[in-house]
Design an enzyme around this catalytic site. Structure first.
Site, mmCIF file in Angstrom:
data_model
loop_
_atom_site.group_PDB
_atom_site.id
_atom_site.type_symbol
_atom_site.label_atom_id
_atom_site.label_comp_id
_atom_site.label_asym_id
_atom_site.label_seq_id
_atom_site.Cartn_x
_atom_site.Cartn_y
_atom_site.Cartn_z
ATOM 1 N N TYR A 294 3.803 8.451 33.076
ATOM 2 C CA TYR A 294 3.047 8.005 34.350
ATOM 3 C C TYR A 294 4.131 7.143 35.380
ATOM 4 O O TYR A 294 5.198 6.871 34.962
ATOM 5 C CB TYR A 294 1.764 7.246 33.663
ATOM 6 C CG TYR A 294 2.355 5.634 33.446
ATOM 7 C CD1 TYR A 294 2.429 4.687 34.235
ATOM 8 C CD2 TYR A 294 3.019 5.375 32.286
ATOM 9 C CE1 TYR A 294 2.811 3.371 34.003
ATOM 10 C CE2 TYR A 294 3.347 4.229 31.900
ATOM 11 C CZ TYR A 294 3.215 3.184 32.734
ATOM 12 O OH TYR A 294 3.811 1.898 32.238
ATOM 13 N N ARG B 48 -6.692 19.378 17.540
ATOM 14 C CA ARG B 48 -5.737 18.181 17.214
ATOM 15 C C ARG B 48 -4.960 18.295 16.531
ATOM 16 O O ARG B 48 -5.025 18.600 15.126
ATOM 17 C CB ARG B 48 -6.716 17.014 17.020
ATOM 18 C CG ARG B 48 -5.733 15.715 16.904
ATOM 19 C CD ARG B 48 -6.544 14.607 16.223
ATOM 20 N NE ARG B 48 -5.580 13.316 16.423
ATOM 21 C CZ ARG B 48 -4.899 12.951 15.328
ATOM 22 N NH1 ARG B 48 -4.391 13.783 14.282
ATOM 23 N NH2 ARG B 48 -4.105 11.989 15.501
ATOM 24 N N LYS C 221 9.095 6.528 30.522
ATOM 25 C CA LYS C 221 7.964 5.936 30.947
ATOM 26 C C LYS C 221 6.684 6.571 30.333
ATOM 27 O O LYS C 221 6.016 7.256 31.116
ATOM 28 C CB LYS C 221 7.784 5.992 32.557
ATOM 29 C CG LYS C 221 6.891 4.825 32.822
ATOM 30 C CD LYS C 221 6.893 4.298 34.328
ATOM 31 C CE LYS C 221 6.077 3.421 34.988
ATOM 32 N NZ LYS C 221 6.238 2.403 34.686
#
Length: 287
Positions: A32, A102, A151
């Protein structure tokens, strides 16, 4: 009303939806950025985009947008949200995307989820040490992962440290490693000043390559009137500093006047902060 961008479409923020099987939701598997725009002018836009592209490459998310395409998208999003006010932050989030199950390994053939939205940010602080907002910090050992230079959206370690500061009535938590050396804040980079010399920890895997940090270093070195160093800084040095600053895209250069309940220096905002902030403010739109 904030207009968001999600996977090629613009829509009101409250209408944006992702799959519960999105790996950003399940694993924090994404990158992000947060980019400030003041009256339509961005600060560090291309360095932010470059850092995001590097972060995506580091975790092998295949997003094909070029830097210029990102710039066009974000500038357009800000223009669509001009009714929100003059000062906007843009949050950009790219996850690996939604798989059909998942499963920990990176899936093949999954398109990244690209999500962006705008939010209001405050006016820039005045270049005046008698009027600027002052910050209070607590110090604590850095217990996050060893890839802080990425990040990542997996921010639980940062959130826990920030909560330590918040719960104790402080504005932030200042972190140090197992050797008692300064790393950064839970949501910001850090600088100290001693005897007129500015210092910040060297860039490595322990700290985020902050865009504001980069602009500060570049602008101060270009100006040449203040001495600045990148080096290892012990917490003994931090506690003996004349000034401490925390820096981020939202805070810019924020002066710290209290650490662990004790005054920093003489307890007031320092003259070096004022000089450095003036230099940064004069050049921040050049990046």
């Amino acid at each position: 009303m904030s207009i968001s961008f999600l996977n090629g479409d613009y829509m009101p923020l409250e209408e944006a939806r992702i799959s519960p099987l999105d790996r950003g939701f399940l694993f924090g598997d994404g990158i992000y950025e947060v980019i400030p725009y003041y009256k339509g002018k961005s600060v560090g836009l291309m360095p932010h985009i470059e850092r995001m592209i590097n972060g995506l490459a580091a975790i092998e998310i295949k997003c094909t947008k070029t830097a210029d395409e990102w710039k066009e998208l974000l500038d357009d999003l800000v223009a669509r949200n001009e009714s929100m006010g003059d000062n906007l932050g843009v949050y950009v989030h790219v996850s690996r995307g939604a798989d059909v199950k998942r499963y920990h390994p990176y899936p093949e053939g999954v398109e990244p989820t690209v999500f962006c939205f705008c939010f209001n940010i405050k006016d820039p602080e005045p270049v005046d040490r008698t009027k600027v907002t002052q910050y209070s910090l607590v110090s604590t050992e850095d217990l996050r992962w060893q890839r802080c230079h990425i990040k990542s959206t997996a921010l639980l370690g940062n959130v826990i440290h920030f909560q330590e500061g918040y719960s104790s009535g402080a504005d932030e938590a200042l972190l140090y490693n197992a050797n008692g050396e300064l790393t950064e804040g839970s949501s910001c980079n850090a600088f100290i000043v001693k005897d007129g010399i500015i210092a910040t920890p060297i860039q490595d895997n322990q700290i985020l390559p902050g865009i504001t940090r980069r602009i500060i270093l570049d602008s101060l070195k270009a100006d040449g009137s203040l001495q600045v160093e990148e080096r290892t800084i012990t917490m003994d040095e931090v506690r003996d500093a004349d000034e401490i600053w925390i820096t981020s895209s939202s805070k810019e250069i924020a002066p710290v006047t209290k650490l662990d309940g004790k005054p920093v220096g003489d307890g007031s905002v320092g003259e070096i902060w004022e000089k450095a902030f003036a230099i940064y403010t004069a050049s921040k739109y050049d990046f």
